[in-house]
Design a protein around this motif. Structure first.
Motif, PDB file in Angstrom:
ATOM      1  N   UNK A   1      49.051 -34.175  95.011  1.00 36.46           N
ATOM      2  CA  UNK A   1      47.812 -33.863  96.314  1.00 36.46           C
ATOM      3  C   UNK A   1      47.532 -35.114  96.907  1.00 36.46           C
ATOM      4  N   UNK A   2      48.012 -36.372  96.316  1.00 33.68           N
ATOM      5  CA  UNK A   2      47.850 -37.615  97.092  1.00 33.68           C
ATOM      6  C   UNK A   2      48.924 -37.873  97.828  1.00 33.68           C
ATOM      7  N   UNK A   3      50.140 -37.073  97.699  1.00 32.37           N
ATOM      8  CA  UNK A   3      51.305 -37.500  98.434  1.00 32.37           C
ATOM      9  C   UNK A   3      52.395 -38.323  97.837  1.00 32.37           C
ATOM     10  N   UNK A   4      52.110 -38.590  96.558  1.00 35.25           N
ATOM     11  CA  UNK A   4      53.008 -39.123  95.605  1.00 35.25           C
ATOM     12  C   UNK A   4      54.132 -38.393  95.070  1.00 35.25           C
ATOM     13  N   UNK A   5      55.202 -38.922  95.181  1.00 35.88           N
ATOM     14  CA  UNK A   5      56.438 -38.294  94.642  1.00 35.88           C
ATOM     15  C   UNK A   5      57.041 -38.555  93.176  1.00 35.88           C
ATOM     16  N   UNK A   6      57.121 -37.670  92.188  1.00 32.68           N
ATOM     17  CA  UNK A   6      57.553 -37.944  91.026  1.00 32.68           C
ATOM     18  C   UNK A   6      58.891 -37.074  90.649  1.00 32.68           C
ATOM     19  N   UNK A   7      59.902 -37.742  89.911  1.00 32.07           N
ATOM     20  CA  UNK A   7      60.953 -37.165  89.639  1.00 32.07           C
ATOM     21  C   UNK A   7      60.569 -36.402  88.149  1.00 32.07           C
ATOM     22  N   UNK A   8      60.616 -35.245  88.134  1.00 35.46           N
ATOM     23  CA  UNK A   8      60.520 -34.245  87.017  1.00 35.46           C
ATOM     24  C   UNK A   8      61.712 -34.328  85.919  1.00 35.46           C
ATOM     25  N   UNK A   9      61.435 -34.878  84.825  1.00 35.40           N
ATOM     26  CA  UNK A   9      62.440 -35.179  83.758  1.00 35.40           C
ATOM     27  C   UNK A   9      61.891 -34.314  82.487  1.00 35.40           C
TER      28      UNK A   9
ATOM     29  N   UNK B   1      41.522 -36.815  90.904  1.00 29.40           N
ATOM     30  CA  UNK B   1      39.885 -36.945  89.922  1.00 29.40           C
ATOM     31  C   UNK B   1      39.351 -35.662  90.196  1.00 29.40           C
ATOM     32  N   UNK B   2      39.009 -35.513  91.424  1.00 30.80           N
ATOM     33  CA  UNK B   2      37.987 -34.210  91.793  1.00 30.80           C
ATOM     34  C   UNK B   2      38.788 -33.011  91.059  1.00 30.80           C
ATOM     35  N   UNK B   3      40.068 -32.855  91.207  1.00 31.66           N
ATOM     36  CA  UNK B   3      40.481 -31.546  90.956  1.00 31.66           C
ATOM     37  C   UNK B   3      40.772 -31.485  89.170  1.00 31.66           C
TER      38      UNK B   3
END
Length: 401
Positions: free
Chosen positions: A37-45, A5-7
């Motif tokens: 930045x929170x360490x959550x991973x996402x699959x880039x589609x 949220x800050x960024x």
């Protein structure tokens, strides 16, 4: 506020609001995955709209860039450098052409193609001065410079940016009769996307590209294929034009040519076409720079193996089979595309494309909407079948099927 949220708030405060990104802040990436930045991973589609065809930080491309960083990065075209001739030769060979004019971004390549066609029209075809016309397709996306938006049909890209550049005739995409009617003795080129990406991954009718090729040849008009999104492996072939066995007069390339590391683009054509340029008539300080050439040469080496085209074709069949199964559920109204590239139209009952994209993000998948209800799926070509299936599972969960 948390770090995300800050960024985002800081970016909104200082950055012009010309984009509406999803509320995720990427910090690292590898292959088909990114981490915020929170360490959550996402699959880039989405793969950077095909700029990341070979994945994030592909080791071969990173190594090529690192090696060149230790040598020389920029000379400008005021001087030669030791990779330039090889870059031009190999890119011309990849395209089955003779000459290359390198630029940086995709829209710079489109602008270069426009200038090329006009110059060719005056110098070679004999069109009277200031009379050259270029036929383009409705629903196109070729970039957002002043000239390019002059032949856009997208109100968001076009509104309040006039006066517009003349010299373009817009016809419906896929309508050969309209294209033929639009051509006059002053038509110098047809500029089209073999598959329209931003419009929602729109595939033209079977035989359309072949007919355009025949028509342009009959009328002594250049066929310019914008393969910035569709090219370099995305559709299961090196170029989308190959799906109909078509070779245009001009290829317009970008995105994946830079390997997801830096912007690299080019116009590739015969010597009869690109030979119209003389020193001082067109250029770019960064176009064809040593670092760009080093990365692009490695991209071309990877494409020559055929591995990425084969993966796109094979996994693309799987992708489209799974997406087609969603039709008839009441949640998806249309599926289009080719290779590892798809446009999925979601039913209004499910929500807007933006809402579906946000729900996917909440489940660890990054995709992006276009034109209100279409979700674009274009993962890196190196994605594993397991990761692709996991991403499709998340889409089914979001759709409730």
């Amino acid at each position: 506020m948390n770090a995300t949220e800050t960024l985002i708030a800081a970016a909104d405060a200082r950055s012009a609001h010309n984009y509406h990104p999803l509320p995720v802040v990427v910090a690292t990436a590898d292959g088909a995955w990114v981490t915020d930045v929170e360490g959550r991973r996402y699959l880039d589609l989405l793969a950077g709209y095909s700029a990341l065809n070979f994945g994030h930080r592909n080791p071969r491309l990173v190594d090529a860039a690192k090696a060149q960083l230790e040598r020389v990065t920029l000379t400008s075209r005021a001087f030669h450098h030791d990779l330039f001739a090889r870059f031009c030769e190999e890119l011309a060979q990849l395209c089955g052409m003779e000459m290359v004019l390198p630029m940086n971004t995709g829209v710079e390549a489109v602008e270069t193609a426009v200038k090329t066609a006009r110059k060719w029209g005056y110098r070679v075809k004999g069109v009277p001065g200031e009379m050259a016309k270029i036929v383009v397709a409705g629903g196109n996306f070729h970039g957002r410079t002043t000239t390019v938006i002059s032949f856009s049909t997208d109100p968001e890209a076009r509104a309040d940016f006039g006066p517009y550049t003349p010299g373009f005739q817009i016809v419906p995409y896929g309508d050969l009769t309209a294209m033929e009617s639009a051509m006059t003795e002053n038509t110098v080129a047809v500029l089209i996307e073999p598959i329209q990406g931003e419009a929602g991954v729109i595939v033209p009718p079977e035989g359309y590209l072949r007919a355009v090729r025949e028509l342009t040849r009959e009328r002594n008009v250049l066929f310019m294929a914008d393969e910035i999104q569709s090219g370099l492996g995305r559709t299961g072939r090196t170029f989308a034009c190959e799906d109909e066995g078509v070779e245009p007069d001009v290829y317009v390339l970008g995105k994946a040519l830079g390997g997801g590391i830096l912007p690299v683009s080019a116009v590739v054509a015969s010597a009869d076409v690109l030979g119209v340029f003389q020193p001082g008539e067109h250029g770019s300080t960064f176009g064809g720079n040593p670092l760009a050439c080093a990365v692009a040469l490695e991209v071309m080496a990877m494409l020559r193996s055929g591995e990425y085209q084969e993966r796109s074709a094979r996994l693309g069949e799987h992708l489209h089979r799974e997406l087609q199964a969603l039709l008839g559920t009441g949640k998806v109204t249309a599926v289009r595309g080719r290779g590892l590239w798809a446009g999925v139209d979601v039913s209004p009952a499910v929500g807007t494309g933006r809402q579906v994209s946000e729900r996917l993000m909440d489940r660890g998948v990054l995709a992006k909407d276009t034109h209100g209800r279409t979700i674009r799926i274009a993962p890196p070509l190196m994605i594993s079948e397991e990761d692709l299936d996991w991403g499709l599972d998340q889409l089914r969960a979001v759709l409730g099927v």
